[in-house]
Design a protein around this motif. Structure first.
Motif: not given
Length: 75
Positions: A8, A20-21, A24
Motif C-alpha cells: 500500500d 493512495q493505493g 499495488f
C-alpha cells in the motif's frame, strides 16, 4: 519463480492533497526492494510532480509471474 512486491502507499503533495493505493503490485528482479526504491519508482512511473512525503505500508514479497518487462530502477 518470478517475484513481485505487493504494498500500500500514501503520497502527499507539497501543494496540498494526496493519493493512495492499496495492494499495488510491482514486478521486481531481485529478492527484495527497499521502501525508498518503491517510492522513487511510483513517483517516476506515474510522473508525479510536487511530491512531499511518500509512505510505503504493508509491503510483502510474493511469488507470481511478472506482468510486464522489468525495467532498471534509478536510486
Amino acid at each position: 519463480m518470478d517475484k513481485r512486491v505487493q504494498f500500500d502507499f500514501e503520497i502527499d503533495f507539497t501543494n496540498g492533497g494526496g493519493i493512495q493505493g492499496q495492494e499495488f503490485r510491482l514486478d521486481i528482479d531481485g529478492d527484495d526492494i527497499s521502501d525508498q526504491e518503491l517510492a522513487n519508482y511510483i513517483v517516476e512511473d506515474m510522473r508525479l510532480l510536487m511530491v512531499g512525503e511518500v509512505r510505503i505500508l504493508n509491503k510483502k514479497i510474493i511469488h507470481e509471474k511478472h506482468k510486464r518487462m522489468v525495467k532498471k530502477r534509478m536510486e
